[in-house]
Design a protein around this motif. Structure first.
Motif, PDB file in Angstrom:
ATOM      1  N   ASP A 154       0.848  -1.195   0.000  1.00  0.00           N
ATOM      2  CA  ASP A 154       0.000   0.000   0.000  1.00  0.00           C
ATOM      3  C   ASP A 154       0.885   1.247   0.000  1.00  0.00           C
ATOM      4  N   TRP A 155       0.786   2.012  -1.074  1.00  0.00           N
ATOM      5  CA  TRP A 155       1.590   3.227  -1.194  1.00  0.00           C
ATOM      6  C   TRP A 155       0.666   4.427  -1.260  1.00  0.00           C
ATOM      7  N   GLU A 156       0.977   5.428  -0.507  1.00  0.00           N
ATOM      8  CA  GLU A 156       0.151   6.637  -0.492  1.00  0.00           C
ATOM      9  C   GLU A 156       0.414   7.513  -1.709  1.00  0.00           C
ATOM     10  N   TYR A 157       1.687   7.562  -2.132  1.00  0.00           N
ATOM     11  CA  TYR A 157       2.075   8.464  -3.225  1.00  0.00           C
ATOM     12  C   TYR A 157       2.584   7.734  -4.468  1.00  0.00           C
ATOM     13  N   LEU A 158       3.288   6.621  -4.265  1.00  0.00           N
ATOM     14  CA  LEU A 158       4.000   5.993  -5.384  1.00  0.00           C
ATOM     15  C   LEU A 158       3.099   5.298  -6.400  1.00  0.00           C
TER      16      LEU A 158
ATOM     17  N   LEU B 279      17.202   8.273   4.414  1.00  0.00           N
ATOM     18  CA  LEU B 279      16.265   8.730   5.432  1.00  0.00           C
ATOM     19  C   LEU B 279      16.866   9.871   6.252  1.00  0.00           C
ATOM     20  N   VAL B 280      18.138   9.758   6.591  1.00  0.00           N
ATOM     21  CA  VAL B 280      18.822  10.812   7.356  1.00  0.00           C
ATOM     22  C   VAL B 280      18.861  12.108   6.552  1.00  0.00           C
ATOM     23  N   ILE B 281      19.163  11.999   5.255  1.00  0.00           N
ATOM     24  CA  ILE B 281      19.193  13.180   4.381  1.00  0.00           C
ATOM     25  C   ILE B 281      17.816  13.851   4.373  1.00  0.00           C
ATOM     26  N   PHE B 282      16.773  13.032   4.249  1.00  0.00           N
ATOM     27  CA  PHE B 282      15.398  13.543   4.237  1.00  0.00           C
ATOM     28  C   PHE B 282      15.075  14.290   5.535  1.00  0.00           C
ATOM     29  N   GLU B 283      15.363  13.647   6.665  1.00  0.00           N
ATOM     30  CA  GLU B 283      15.032  14.239   7.965  1.00  0.00           C
ATOM     31  C   GLU B 283      15.801  15.539   8.220  1.00  0.00           C
ATOM     32  N   ASN B 284      17.074  15.557   7.796  1.00  0.00           N
ATOM     33  CA  ASN B 284      17.884  16.772   7.959  1.00  0.00           C
ATOM     34  C   ASN B 284      17.328  17.922   7.130  1.00  0.00           C
ATOM     35  N   GLU B 285      16.866  17.593   5.930  1.00  0.00           N
ATOM     36  CA  GLU B 285      16.328  18.622   5.037  1.00  0.00           C
ATOM     37  C   GLU B 285      15.036  19.210   5.600  1.00  0.00           C
ATOM     38  N   VAL B 286      14.169  18.335   6.118  1.00  0.00           N
ATOM     39  CA  VAL B 286      12.910  18.800   6.716  1.00  0.00           C
ATOM     40  C   VAL B 286      13.198  19.678   7.930  1.00  0.00           C
ATOM     41  N   GLU B 287      14.127  19.243   8.771  1.00  0.00           N
ATOM     42  CA  GLU B 287      14.483  20.006   9.976  1.00  0.00           C
ATOM     43  C   GLU B 287      15.044  21.376   9.609  1.00  0.00           C
TER      44      GLU B 287
ATOM     45  N   GLU C 160       5.875  18.861   2.087  1.00  0.00           N
ATOM     46  CA  GLU C 160       4.953  17.812   1.631  1.00  0.00           C
ATOM     47  C   GLU C 160       5.583  16.996   0.507  1.00  0.00           C
ATOM     48  N   GLY C 161       6.304  17.693  -0.371  1.00  0.00           N
ATOM     49  CA  GLY C 161       7.001  17.005  -1.450  1.00  0.00           C
ATOM     50  C   GLY C 161       8.065  16.063  -0.924  1.00  0.00           C
ATOM     51  N   LEU C 162       8.749  16.503   0.133  1.00  0.00           N
ATOM     52  CA  LEU C 162       9.777  15.660   0.746  1.00  0.00           C
ATOM     53  C   LEU C 162       9.151  14.424   1.382  1.00  0.00           C
ATOM     54  N   HIS C 163       7.969  14.570   1.958  1.00  0.00           N
ATOM     55  CA  HIS C 163       7.289  13.415   2.550  1.00  0.00           C
ATOM     56  C   HIS C 163       6.898  12.405   1.480  1.00  0.00           C
ATOM     57  N   ARG C 164       6.587  12.879   0.300  1.00  0.00           N
ATOM     58  CA  ARG C 164       6.313  11.953  -0.794  1.00  0.00           C
ATOM     59  C   ARG C 164       7.587  11.185  -1.147  1.00  0.00           C
ATOM     60  N   THR C 165       8.702  11.919  -1.114  1.00  0.00           N
ATOM     61  CA  THR C 165       9.983  11.279  -1.403  1.00  0.00           C
ATOM     62  C   THR C 165      10.336  10.250  -0.338  1.00  0.00           C
ATOM     63  N   LYS C 166       9.933  10.506   0.897  1.00  0.00           N
ATOM     64  CA  LYS C 166      10.238   9.585   1.992  1.00  0.00           C
ATOM     65  C   LYS C 166       9.702   8.183   1.717  1.00  0.00           C
ATOM     66  N   GLU C 167       8.582   8.114   1.010  1.00  0.00           N
ATOM     67  CA  GLU C 167       8.010   6.808   0.700  1.00  0.00           C
ATOM     68  C   GLU C 167       8.946   5.983  -0.180  1.00  0.00           C
TER      69      GLU C 167
ATOM     70  N   VAL D  37      12.064   5.817   0.269  1.00  0.00           N
ATOM     71  CA  VAL D  37      13.004   5.180   1.194  1.00  0.00           C
ATOM     72  C   VAL D  37      12.517   3.782   1.550  1.00  0.00           C
ATOM     73  N   GLU D  38      11.222   3.689   1.874  1.00  0.00           N
ATOM     74  CA  GLU D  38      10.648   2.396   2.236  1.00  0.00           C
ATOM     75  C   GLU D  38      10.642   1.443   1.047  1.00  0.00           C
ATOM     76  N   PHE D  39      10.341   1.980  -0.124  1.00  0.00           N
ATOM     77  CA  PHE D  39      10.365   1.150  -1.330  1.00  0.00           C
ATOM     78  C   PHE D  39      11.773   0.618  -1.568  1.00  0.00           C
ATOM     79  N   TYR D  40      12.757   1.487  -1.451  1.00  0.00           N
ATOM     80  CA  TYR D  40      14.170   1.137  -1.636  1.00  0.00           C
ATOM     81  C   TYR D  40      14.577   0.040  -0.644  1.00  0.00           C
ATOM     82  N   ARG D  41      14.141   0.183   0.617  1.00  0.00           N
ATOM     83  CA  ARG D  41      14.475  -0.812   1.645  1.00  0.00           C
ATOM     84  C   ARG D  41      13.876  -2.173   1.294  1.00  0.00           C
ATOM     85  N   LYS D  42      12.622  -2.186   0.867  1.00  0.00           N
ATOM     86  CA  LYS D  42      11.954  -3.442   0.508  1.00  0.00           C
ATOM     87  C   LYS D  42      12.610  -4.081  -0.714  1.00  0.00           C
ATOM     88  N   TYR D  43      13.021  -3.249  -1.655  1.00  0.00           N
ATOM     89  CA  TYR D  43      13.680  -3.743  -2.877  1.00  0.00           C
ATOM     90  C   TYR D  43      14.992  -4.449  -2.518  1.00  0.00           C
TER      91      TYR D  43
END
Length: 224
Positions: free
Chosen positions: A54-58, A89-97, A125-132, A134-140
């Motif tokens: 289940d993907w919210e954005y992808l 994920l760290v890059i994403f979180e740093n950018e949001v912060e 909001e765009g970055l949160h879409r990108t965060k998804e 990360v999860e896809f990459y991990r599962k792959y």
């Protein structure tokens, strides 16, 4: 140089890396020599992950395959740059912060005074879409390891890991290859250079010779 030429090893980076993996695969925690995915098989796994989760954005309902090529391309870039899902994920979180804590991003007038500006909210909001991704990459990555598979981008990464983490691998390679010539070096990317450094970087006087011309660079888009 006559028959001596038969003793010269001529490879692409990838074919050389595959030989290393075939020799030392057990050090990578595989149960047997990993199989190399072809393009169609890689597409099949990406498609499977998009379908079965289940993907919210992808995977938008109006066009389930809309981001297929974007996700596949982004993962390839991350692999070449040696960015793991955790790194990403760290890059994403740093950018949001950084966006949320920057005083310049706070509105100073009107109804939104003291709150984040509308364009900053949209960017987050765009970055949160990108965060998804990360999860896809991990599962792959997880599914490949589970099935004893590697894709084209994994080949060099695994070879670099072997050279960086295992002294015996590095020593064997340095002993077997006394002189190294890299042609068309302007098209070598970060991962390929990491491979060279991992094996020969600590040598005081490595016998390594590269030939390159930045005016002939044609793979800049892939990190060369």
């Amino acid at each position: 140089i006559g028959t001596t030429a038969r003793n010269v090893t001529i490879n692409t980076f990838h074919s050389f890396a595959i030989q290393i993996i075939e020799k030392y695969w057990e050090l990578l925690d595989f149960t047997h020599i990993p199989l190399l995915l072809d393009e169609n098989e890689t597409i099949s796994i990406v498609d499977e992950l998009l379908e079965d989760n289940d993907w919210e954005y992808l995977r938008p309902r109006n066009d389930p395959s809309k981001y297929f090529n974007d996700v596949k391309g982004l993962m390839s870039i991350l692999k070449r740059e040696r960015i793991t899902p955790i790194d990403f994920l760290v890059i994403f979180e740093n950018e949001v912060e950084k966006l949320e804590s920057d005083p310049d991003n706070i509105s100073s007038r009107g109804e939104t005074k003291g709150k984040l500006k509308a364009e900053i909210i949209k960017k987050i909001e765009g970055l949160h879409r990108t965060k998804e991704v990360v999860e896809f990459y991990r599962k792959y990555e997880e599914i490949k390891l589970k099935r004893n598979l590697m894709d084209y981008n994994d080949v060099l990464e695994y070879a670099v890991m072997l050279a960086e983490q295992f002294d015996n691998v590095r020593a064997d390679l340095y002993e077997d290859y006394h002189y190294v010539l890299v042609d068309e070096h302007q098209d070598s990317n970060q991962l390929q250079n990491s491979f060279l450094r991992a094996i020969w970087g600590e040598q005081e006087k490595p016998n390594i010779f590269v030939v390159g011309d930045d005016r002939q660079l044609i793979y800049g888009f892939s990190g060369a």
